[in-house]
Design a protein around this motif. Sequence first.
Motif, PDB file in Angstrom:
ATOM      1  N   PRO A  46      22.978 139.133  50.785  1.00  0.00           N
ATOM      2  CA  PRO A  46      23.405 138.351  49.628  1.00  0.00           C
ATOM      3  C   PRO A  46      22.592 137.063  49.544  1.00  0.00           C
ATOM      4  O   PRO A  46      22.153 136.532  50.568  1.00  0.00           O
ATOM      5  CB  PRO A  46      24.880 138.055  49.906  1.00  0.00           C
ATOM      6  N   PRO A  47      22.378 136.543  48.335  1.00  0.00           N
ATOM      7  CA  PRO A  47      21.599 135.310  48.218  1.00  0.00           C
ATOM      8  C   PRO A  47      22.327 134.131  48.839  1.00  0.00           C
ATOM      9  O   PRO A  47      23.553 134.036  48.799  1.00  0.00           O
ATOM     10  CB  PRO A  47      21.433 135.126  46.710  1.00  0.00           C
ATOM     11  N   LYS A  48      21.561 133.222  49.421  1.00  0.00           N
ATOM     12  CA  LYS A  48      22.124 132.058  50.081  1.00  0.00           C
ATOM     13  C   LYS A  48      21.790 130.781  49.304  1.00  0.00           C
ATOM     14  O   LYS A  48      22.528 129.806  49.367  1.00  0.00           O
ATOM     15  CB  LYS A  48      21.540 131.988  51.492  1.00  0.00           C
ATOM     16  N   TYR A  49      20.675 130.820  48.564  1.00  0.00           N
ATOM     17  CA  TYR A  49      20.223 129.650  47.814  1.00  0.00           C
ATOM     18  C   TYR A  49      19.952 130.051  46.368  1.00  0.00           C
ATOM     19  O   TYR A  49      19.498 131.158  46.097  1.00  0.00           O
ATOM     20  CB  TYR A  49      18.942 129.084  48.432  1.00  0.00           C
ATOM     21  N   ARG A  50      20.233 129.133  45.416  1.00  0.00           N
ATOM     22  CA  ARG A  50      19.993 129.399  43.996  1.00  0.00           C
ATOM     23  C   ARG A  50      19.252 128.225  43.374  1.00  0.00           C
ATOM     24  O   ARG A  50      19.618 127.066  43.568  1.00  0.00           O
ATOM     25  CB  ARG A  50      21.307 129.621  43.256  1.00  0.00           C
ATOM     26  N   TRP A  58      17.437 133.235  46.645  1.00  0.00           N
ATOM     27  CA  TRP A  58      16.711 133.544  47.867  1.00  0.00           C
ATOM     28  C   TRP A  58      17.725 133.731  48.979  1.00  0.00           C
ATOM     29  O   TRP A  58      18.693 132.976  49.098  1.00  0.00           O
ATOM     30  CB  TRP A  58      15.743 132.396  48.180  1.00  0.00           C
ATOM     31  N   SER A  59      17.526 134.732  49.813  1.00  0.00           N
ATOM     32  CA  SER A  59      18.463 135.035  50.894  1.00  0.00           C
ATOM     33  C   SER A  59      18.301 134.121  52.099  1.00  0.00           C
ATOM     34  O   SER A  59      19.163 134.105  52.978  1.00  0.00           O
ATOM     35  CB  SER A  59      18.288 136.487  51.344  1.00  0.00           C
ATOM     36  N   GLY A  60      17.204 133.393  52.170  1.00  0.00           N
ATOM     37  CA  GLY A  60      16.954 132.547  53.328  1.00  0.00           C
ATOM     38  C   GLY A  60      16.103 133.235  54.373  1.00  0.00           C
ATOM     39  O   GLY A  60      15.816 132.675  55.420  1.00  0.00           O
ATOM     40  N   ARG A  61      15.697 134.460  54.091  1.00  0.00           N
ATOM     41  CA  ARG A  61      14.848 135.212  55.011  1.00  0.00           C
ATOM     42  C   ARG A  61      13.481 135.414  54.398  1.00  0.00           C
ATOM     43  O   ARG A  61      13.334 135.516  53.186  1.00  0.00           O
ATOM     44  CB  ARG A  61      15.462 136.573  55.307  1.00  0.00           C
ATOM     45  N   GLY A  62      12.481 135.492  55.237  1.00  0.00           N
ATOM     46  CA  GLY A  62      11.125 135.710  54.751  1.00  0.00           C
ATOM     47  C   GLY A  62      10.514 134.421  54.243  1.00  0.00           C
ATOM     48  O   GLY A  62      11.052 133.328  54.430  1.00  0.00           O
ATOM     49  N   ARG A  63       9.402 134.556  53.579  1.00  0.00           N
ATOM     50  CA  ARG A  63       8.691 133.394  53.061  1.00  0.00           C
ATOM     51  C   ARG A  63       9.500 132.742  51.943  1.00  0.00           C
ATOM     52  O   ARG A  63      10.019 133.413  51.058  1.00  0.00           O
ATOM     53  CB  ARG A  63       7.340 133.844  52.541  1.00  0.00           C
ATOM     54  N   ALA A  64       9.604 131.423  51.997  1.00  0.00           N
ATOM     55  CA  ALA A  64      10.367 130.688  50.987  1.00  0.00           C
ATOM     56  C   ALA A  64       9.632 130.730  49.649  1.00  0.00           C
ATOM     57  O   ALA A  64       8.414 130.575  49.605  1.00  0.00           O
ATOM     58  CB  ALA A  64      10.568 129.243  51.423  1.00  0.00           C
ATOM     59  N   PRO A  65      10.356 130.932  48.559  1.00  0.00           N
ATOM     60  CA  PRO A  65       9.716 130.948  47.249  1.00  0.00           C
ATOM     61  C   PRO A  65       9.223 129.556  46.855  1.00  0.00           C
ATOM     62  O   PRO A  65       9.680 128.543  47.390  1.00  0.00           O
ATOM     63  CB  PRO A  65      10.826 131.438  46.313  1.00  0.00           C
ATOM     64  N   GLY A  66       8.331 129.501  45.891  1.00  0.00           N
ATOM     65  CA  GLY A  66       7.728 128.250  45.470  1.00  0.00           C
ATOM     66  C   GLY A  66       8.717 127.237  44.923  1.00  0.00           C
ATOM     67  O   GLY A  66       8.542 126.030  45.086  1.00  0.00           O
ATOM     68  N   TRP A  67       9.790 127.693  44.281  1.00  0.00           N
ATOM     69  CA  TRP A  67      10.744 126.762  43.681  1.00  0.00           C
ATOM     70  C   TRP A  67      11.524 125.965  44.717  1.00  0.00           C
ATOM     71  O   TRP A  67      12.167 124.978  44.398  1.00  0.00           O
ATOM     72  CB  TRP A  67      11.695 127.469  42.710  1.00  0.00           C
ATOM     73  N   ILE A  68      11.451 126.330  45.981  1.00  0.00           N
ATOM     74  CA  ILE A  68      12.166 125.617  47.042  1.00  0.00           C
ATOM     75  C   ILE A  68      11.383 124.399  47.524  1.00  0.00           C
ATOM     76  O   ILE A  68      11.968 123.469  48.060  1.00  0.00           O
ATOM     77  CB  ILE A  68      12.459 126.571  48.217  1.00  0.00           C
ATOM     78  N   ALA A  69      10.084 124.381  47.309  1.00  0.00           N
ATOM     79  CA  ALA A  69       9.232 123.312  47.829  1.00  0.00           C
ATOM     80  C   ALA A  69       9.751 121.936  47.418  1.00  0.00           C
ATOM     81  O   ALA A  69      10.015 121.672  46.257  1.00  0.00           O
ATOM     82  CB  ALA A  69       7.805 123.497  47.335  1.00  0.00           C
ATOM     83  N   GLY A  70       9.942 121.064  48.401  1.00  0.00           N
ATOM     84  CA  GLY A  70      10.382 119.697  48.149  1.00  0.00           C
ATOM     85  C   GLY A  70      11.866 119.545  47.857  1.00  0.00           C
ATOM     86  O   GLY A  70      12.319 118.463  47.513  1.00  0.00           O
ATOM     87  N   THR A  71      12.644 120.600  48.002  1.00  0.00           N
ATOM     88  CA  THR A  71      14.085 120.552  47.721  1.00  0.00           C
ATOM     89  C   THR A  71      14.853 120.615  49.028  1.00  0.00           C
ATOM     90  O   THR A  71      14.513 121.389  49.916  1.00  0.00           O
ATOM     91  CB  THR A  71      14.506 121.760  46.846  1.00  0.00           C
ATOM     92  N   LYS A  72      15.899 119.817  49.132  1.00  0.00           N
ATOM     93  CA  LYS A  72      16.764 119.911  50.312  1.00  0.00           C
ATOM     94  C   LYS A  72      17.632 121.156  50.150  1.00  0.00           C
ATOM     95  O   LYS A  72      18.267 121.353  49.125  1.00  0.00           O
ATOM     96  CB  LYS A  72      17.641 118.674  50.427  1.00  0.00           C
ATOM     97  N   LEU A  73      17.646 121.983  51.186  1.00  0.00           N
ATOM     98  CA  LEU A  73      18.373 123.249  51.111  1.00  0.00           C
ATOM     99  C   LEU A  73      19.867 123.054  50.884  1.00  0.00           C
ATOM    100  O   LEU A  73      20.515 123.886  50.268  1.00  0.00           O
ATOM    101  CB  LEU A  73      18.122 124.067  52.374  1.00  0.00           C
TER     102      LEU A  73
END
Length: 80
Positions: A46-50, A58-73
């Motif tokens: 299941p997705p962990k981040y939106r 994003w599920s939190g596994r594998g390579r982080a997508p580009g939209w996560i860059a610079g964002t606090k999880l």
Amino acid sequence: MGPGSARQREADAHRRATSAQQTVRTERARPVSATPGRPPKHVSLPPKYRDPRSGATWSGRGRAPGWIAGTKLERILIQG
């Protein structure tokens, strides 16, 4: 060796080839999870981040997508 021997060898070779083809078909048809003692090769999580802008997840596994860059999880964590 007479002509009967050649026919017998040919029939035996055909039977072995047919048996091998059937084994290959059976092995391909077996689901991945049928392997005893092993989990399936791909498990959907299941997705962990939106992403609040696009709604992408994003599920939190594998390579982080580009939209996560610079964002606090913690800010994009899905509550639930």
